[in-house]
Design a protein around this motif. Structure first.
Motif, PDB file in Angstrom:
ATOM      1  N   THR A   1       0.920  -1.285   0.194  1.00 41.22           N
ATOM      2  CA  THR A   1      -0.081  -0.125  -0.147  1.00 41.22           C
ATOM      3  C   THR A   1       0.808   1.329   0.010  1.00 41.22           C
ATOM      4  OG1 THR A   1      -1.687  -1.232   1.169  1.00 41.22           O
ATOM      5  CG2 THR A   1      -2.164   1.256   1.210  1.00 41.22           C
TER       6      THR A   1
ATOM      7  N   LEU B   1       1.136   4.407  -3.070  1.00 45.73           N
ATOM      8  CA  LEU B   1       0.708   5.760  -2.840  1.00 45.73           C
ATOM      9  C   LEU B   1       1.233   6.785  -3.860  1.00 45.73           C
ATOM     10  CD1 LEU B   1       0.337   6.134   1.011  1.00 45.73           C
ATOM     11  CD2 LEU B   1      -1.342   5.686  -0.655  1.00 45.73           C
ATOM     12  N   PRO B   2       2.455   6.905  -4.104  1.00 44.08           N
ATOM     13  CA  PRO B   2       2.932   7.812  -5.209  1.00 44.08           C
ATOM     14  C   PRO B   2       2.160   7.787  -6.424  1.00 44.08           C
ATOM     15  CG  PRO B   2       4.673   6.816  -3.962  1.00 44.08           C
ATOM     16  CD  PRO B   2       3.855   6.045  -3.613  1.00 44.08           C
TER      17      PRO B   2
ATOM     18  N   LEU C   1      -1.051   6.936  -6.937  1.00 42.14           N
ATOM     19  CA  LEU C   1      -2.149   7.599  -6.432  1.00 42.14           C
ATOM     20  C   LEU C   1      -2.120   9.124  -6.420  1.00 42.14           C
ATOM     21  CD1 LEU C   1      -3.536   4.962  -4.050  1.00 42.14           C
ATOM     22  CD2 LEU C   1      -3.625   4.908  -6.430  1.00 42.14           C
ATOM     23  N   VAL C   2      -0.944   9.421  -6.018  1.00 38.79           N
ATOM     24  CA  VAL C   2      -0.803  10.888  -5.962  1.00 38.79           C
ATOM     25  C   VAL C   2      -0.614  11.536  -7.297  1.00 38.79           C
ATOM     26  CG1 VAL C   2       0.703  12.966  -5.279  1.00 38.79           C
ATOM     27  CG2 VAL C   2       0.005  11.079  -3.476  1.00 38.79           C
ATOM     28  N   LYS C   3      -0.026  10.776  -8.019  1.00 36.93           N
ATOM     29  CA  LYS C   3       0.498  11.125  -9.415  1.00 36.93           C
ATOM     30  C   LYS C   3      -0.532  11.162 -10.411  1.00 36.93           C
ATOM     31  CE  LYS C   3       4.490  10.181 -11.053  1.00 36.93           C
ATOM     32  NZ  LYS C   3       5.651   9.294 -11.702  1.00 36.93           N
TER      33      LYS C   3
ATOM     34  N   HIS D   1      -6.170   7.002  -8.834  1.00 38.18           N
ATOM     35  CA  HIS D   1      -6.650   7.257  -7.387  1.00 38.18           C
ATOM     36  C   HIS D   1      -8.143   6.776  -7.476  1.00 38.18           C
ATOM     37  CE1 HIS D   1      -7.456   9.957  -3.999  1.00 38.18           C
ATOM     38  NE2 HIS D   1      -7.381   8.806  -3.597  1.00 38.18           N
TER      39      HIS D   1
ATOM     40  N   TYR E   1      -8.539   2.985  -7.917  1.00 40.03           N
ATOM     41  CA  TYR E   1      -8.116   2.322  -6.465  1.00 40.03           C
ATOM     42  C   TYR E   1      -9.357   2.633  -5.483  1.00 40.03           C
ATOM     43  CZ  TYR E   1      -5.524   1.168  -2.511  1.00 40.03           C
ATOM     44  OH  TYR E   1      -4.953   0.484  -1.270  1.00 40.03           O
ATOM     45  N   GLN E   2      -9.813   3.875  -5.409  1.00 42.87           N
ATOM     46  CA  GLN E   2     -10.923   4.316  -4.346  1.00 42.87           C
ATOM     47  C   GLN E   2     -12.286   3.299  -4.845  1.00 42.87           C
ATOM     48  OE1 GLN E   2     -12.041   6.155  -1.751  1.00 42.87           O
ATOM     49  NE2 GLN E   2      -9.815   6.628  -1.302  1.00 42.87           N
TER      50      GLN E   2
ATOM     51  N   VAL F   1     -10.929   0.268  -2.332  1.00 42.11           N
ATOM     52  CA  VAL F   1     -11.208   0.771  -0.872  1.00 42.11           C
ATOM     53  C   VAL F   1     -12.616   1.002  -0.385  1.00 42.11           C
ATOM     54  CG1 VAL F   1     -10.920   3.008   0.647  1.00 42.11           C
ATOM     55  CG2 VAL F   1      -9.270   2.382  -0.995  1.00 42.11           C
TER      56      VAL F   1
ATOM     57  N   ARG G   1     -15.084  -0.333   2.697  1.00 46.17           N
ATOM     58  CA  ARG G   1     -15.341   0.381   3.343  1.00 46.17           C
ATOM     59  C   ARG G   1     -16.851   0.418   3.538  1.00 46.17           C
ATOM     60  NH1 ARG G   1     -12.735   5.509   2.387  1.00 46.17           N
ATOM     61  NH2 ARG G   1     -13.789   5.802   0.534  1.00 46.17           N
TER      62      ARG G   1
ATOM     63  N   ALA H   1       4.519  16.439  -6.752  1.00 49.42           N
ATOM     64  CA  ALA H   1       3.848  16.085  -7.968  1.00 49.42           C
ATOM     65  C   ALA H   1       3.689  14.538  -8.099  1.00 49.42           C
ATOM     66  CB  ALA H   1       4.935  16.680  -9.016  1.00 49.42           C
ATOM     67  N   GLY H   2       4.013  13.797  -7.281  1.00 48.47           N
ATOM     68  CA  GLY H   2       3.924  12.439  -7.293  1.00 48.47           C
ATOM     69  C   GLY H   2       5.348  11.608  -7.625  1.00 48.47           C
TER      70      GLY H   2
ATOM     71  N   CYS I   1       4.457  10.492  -0.979  1.00 49.61           N
ATOM     72  CA  CYS I   1       5.793  10.039  -1.946  1.00 49.61           C
ATOM     73  C   CYS I   1       6.950   9.860  -1.251  1.00 49.61           C
ATOM     74  CB  CYS I   1       5.795  11.150  -3.135  1.00 49.61           C
ATOM     75  SG  CYS I   1       4.570  11.141  -3.981  1.00 49.61           S
TER      76      CYS I   1
ATOM     77  N   LEU J   1      -4.531  11.575   0.903  1.00 47.51           N
ATOM     78  CA  LEU J   1      -5.341  10.976  -0.158  1.00 47.51           C
ATOM     79  C   LEU J   1      -6.872  11.272  -0.048  1.00 47.51           C
ATOM     80  CD1 LEU J   1      -3.502   7.778  -1.457  1.00 47.51           C
ATOM     81  CD2 LEU J   1      -3.860   9.780  -2.835  1.00 47.51           C
TER      82      LEU J   1
END
Lengths: 205, 205
Positions: free
Chosen positions: A115, A119-120, A122-124, A129, A132-133, A137, A141, B39-40, B117, B180
């Motif tokens: 996980t 994450l990077p 998902l940030v990028k 993202h 994935y959600q 997720v 949930r 920026a990821g 990141c 996130l």
């Protein structure tokens, strides 16, 4: 990747004569992704080449099954997570412990590392993202949301409970602890029980 | 990096004749790290070359100030986090809200992205994980621990409160939400207040 190089790899891949695309190859590919991520290889830096090399297959075998890296990553994480759990529906406390304890099996540390390394990516990528959600997720949930809502309806939990915040209070500590033992002073032993009891102390009717 | 290439870059770096290593260059380098991470760009894939290019300095300027990437990353995150906050010590509730709200300023989303990141690097390197915990996480957690302990001593909080678990219940939801927006159904507005109130509901004497 050019068409020419895809073909070249595909030819190479066919060396095992007539070898069908097998479930075993799929498993080896998924396992390779999880192995690389859990070793600290971040998803954005993960290459199909590295996955192919680790799995012992050609890149074409991967591209025949998954159109791109994002699809492969989502499949790998979904496989790792296993089927969506079905709580027994006996008590809110027991159901929540079951759901949270499922996040802390013997594979817990691997889950957390994978996980963290995802994450990077998902940030990028906003698209990744969202996928994935929606795919990983939210379905899980929603099971926990159902448990809390039933608790409110049955009167076991406060009528004015903030269900969405409570979901975050259950998953947030578990996620950061699984990823990196965020607070090393909190023991693994009995973690799910202790967290659920602490959250319910403020949530009970 | 070979000595020869360091020298080559150092020569290049000296082109601005006699330019002293300035605080402005340091700031530009730190800012470049944070810009790339937010920026990821995952920390493990971050190169000194990319930082130098983004900051508009030579690599030698970076290596003169930081012995390696790990030291630069820790400095960047520490700078981003700002000074360790000092709670007013009025009430447990207000102190906790102040500490948590500090995590959710206008720079919140950037903070969260940078943290996300950084995680693969922490998974990959036990040493980096230790340095991050000791230098970044633990000093801030200790301030919050002090608030909770004073609350227990004053009788505002239960005498049998699990302080370490409570710390995780405050930071865990804030971290995953900052990184996130883990649960998009939980609003940013009033987040710190709502979380602290929910946790304290179960923690009060």
């Amino acid at each position: 990747m050019t068409t020419a190089s895809v073909d070249a790899v595909a030819d190479q891949d066919r060396k095992g004569p007539g070898r069908p695309r097998s479930a075993r190859a799929d498993e080896a590919i998924i396992e390779a992704v999880l192995e690389l991520l859990s070793a600290g290889q971040s998803a954005d830096a993960l290459s199909i080449e590295a996955v192919a090399a680790t799995a012992g297959v050609g890149k074409a075998t991967i591209y025949r099954r998954w159109p791109n890296k994002e699809a492969l990553l989502i499949d790998a994480v979904t496989t790792m997570k296993g089927p969506i759990p079905e709580p027994a529906g006996v008590s809110v406390r027991d159901d929540l412990v079951t759901l949270l304890a499922g996040m802390r099996t013997k594979r817990m540390h691997r889950y957390g590392k994978v996980t963290a390394c995802l994450l990077p990516e998902l940030v990028k990528s906003e698209e990744m993202h969202k996928v994935y959600q929606a795919g990983v997720v939210e379905p899980r949930r929603d099971v926990m949301r159902g448990v809390l809502r039933r608790g409110v309806e049955s009167g076991e939990l406060r009528a004015d409970l903030d269900v969405e915040l409570t979901l975050l209070m259950l998953s947030g500590p578990a996620i950061v602890q699984n990823m990196l033992r965020w607070n090393p002073a909190v023991p693994d032993e009995g973690f799910a029980e202790h967290l659920v009891d602490a959250v319910l102390r403020g949530a009970r009717a």
